[in-house]
Motif scaffolding. Sequence first.
Motif, PDB file in Angstrom:
ATOM      1  N   SER A   1       0.834  -1.205   0.000  1.00  0.00           N
ATOM      2  CA  SER A   1       0.000   0.000   0.000  1.00  0.00           C
ATOM      3  C   SER A   1       0.868   1.255   0.000  1.00  0.00           C
ATOM      4  O   SER A   1       0.367   2.352  -0.175  1.00  0.00           O
ATOM      5  N   ASN A   2       2.189   1.068   0.186  1.00  0.00           N
ATOM      6  CA  ASN A   2       3.082   2.212   0.260  1.00  0.00           C
ATOM      7  C   ASN A   2       4.445   1.835  -0.324  1.00  0.00           C
ATOM      8  O   ASN A   2       5.220   1.117   0.309  1.00  0.00           O
ATOM      9  N   VAL A   3       4.735   2.338  -1.511  1.00  0.00           N
ATOM     10  CA  VAL A   3       5.969   1.990  -2.215  1.00  0.00           C
ATOM     11  C   VAL A   3       7.195   2.439  -1.423  1.00  0.00           C
ATOM     12  O   VAL A   3       8.139   1.666  -1.247  1.00  0.00           O
ATOM     13  N   VAL A   4       7.198   3.653  -0.932  1.00  0.00           N
ATOM     14  CA  VAL A   4       8.365   4.180  -0.218  1.00  0.00           C
ATOM     15  C   VAL A   4       8.654   3.345   1.033  1.00  0.00           C
ATOM     16  O   VAL A   4       9.799   2.961   1.291  1.00  0.00           O
ATOM     17  N   LYS A   5       7.636   3.044   1.811  1.00  0.00           N
ATOM     18  CA  LYS A   5       7.844   2.225   3.014  1.00  0.00           C
ATOM     19  C   LYS A   5       8.344   0.833   2.659  1.00  0.00           C
ATOM     20  O   LYS A   5       9.201   0.264   3.357  1.00  0.00           O
ATOM     21  N   THR A   6       7.857   0.274   1.567  1.00  0.00           N
ATOM     22  CA  THR A   6       8.293  -1.056   1.147  1.00  0.00           C
ATOM     23  C   THR A   6       9.769  -1.047   0.769  1.00  0.00           C
ATOM     24  O   THR A   6      10.518  -1.932   1.162  1.00  0.00           O
ATOM     25  N   VAL A   7      10.184  -0.053   0.004  1.00  0.00           N
ATOM     26  CA  VAL A   7      11.601   0.057  -0.398  1.00  0.00           C
ATOM     27  C   VAL A   7      12.474   0.260   0.827  1.00  0.00           C
ATOM     28  O   VAL A   7      13.494  -0.403   1.001  1.00  0.00           O
ATOM     29  N   ARG A   8      12.069   1.145   1.725  1.00  0.00           N
ATOM     30  CA  ARG A   8      12.851   1.404   2.938  1.00  0.00           C
ATOM     31  C   ARG A   8      12.975   0.140   3.775  1.00  0.00           C
ATOM     32  O   ARG A   8      14.046  -0.176   4.300  1.00  0.00           O
ATOM     33  N   SER A   9      11.892  -0.596   3.903  1.00  0.00           N
ATOM     34  CA  SER A   9      11.901  -1.822   4.677  1.00  0.00           C
ATOM     35  C   SER A   9      12.802  -2.877   4.031  1.00  0.00           C
ATOM     36  O   SER A   9      13.567  -3.562   4.705  1.00  0.00           O
ATOM     37  N   PHE A  10      12.721  -2.997   2.719  1.00  0.00           N
ATOM     38  CA  PHE A  10      13.514  -3.977   1.998  1.00  0.00           C
ATOM     39  C   PHE A  10      15.014  -3.746   2.193  1.00  0.00           C
ATOM     40  O   PHE A  10      15.784  -4.679   2.367  1.00  0.00           O
ATOM     41  N   PHE A  11      15.401  -2.477   2.171  1.00  0.00           N
ATOM     42  CA  PHE A  11      16.816  -2.134   2.307  1.00  0.00           C
ATOM     43  C   PHE A  11      17.201  -1.754   3.739  1.00  0.00           C
ATOM     44  O   PHE A  11      18.319  -1.280   3.979  1.00  0.00           O
ATOM     45  N   ASN A  12      16.281  -1.956   4.683  1.00  0.00           N
ATOM     46  CA  ASN A  12      16.537  -1.649   6.090  1.00  0.00           C
ATOM     47  C   ASN A  12      17.032  -0.225   6.295  1.00  0.00           C
ATOM     48  O   ASN A  12      18.010   0.033   7.008  1.00  0.00           O
ATOM     49  N   ILE A  13      16.334   0.724   5.692  1.00  0.00           N
ATOM     50  CA  ILE A  13      16.730   2.134   5.867  1.00  0.00           C
ATOM     51  C   ILE A  13      15.563   2.944   6.421  1.00  0.00           C
ATOM     52  O   ILE A  13      14.441   2.597   6.369  1.00  0.00           O
TER      53      ILE A  13
END
Length: 110
Positions: A98-110
């Motif tokens: 539901s949130n692209v930015v949160k998904t990317v941040r979570s994936f890269f642990n940032i």
Amino acid sequence: IKQADGNYIYDYDYFTDEWNNYMKNVYIGNGWCEFISKDMDKGSAIEILCEMFSIASNEVMAFGDGLNDVHMLSFAGHSFAVNATCDEVKHAAKYETSNVVKTVRSFFNI
């Protein structure tokens, strides 16, 4: 086509039939009709880039929300459909978000 009462009738079949040999229709809705090339799409482009730069599909992350994203999502090793999209797009992706930015941040642990 504008009717006497002011409402519009959209004749997508004319465009789809007229351009079917060259393009495919990937979206009809809200008065819009979207065509893409029969020979090239986002997925094809990513495949070519991966081949050129020796990148494996499991190293590709893609996000999509429309039918023009299906091939790309099917190819990418980490593919995410945006929740509000149609079932065909969701089935092409491995995950939903539901949130692209949160998904990317979570994936890269940032």
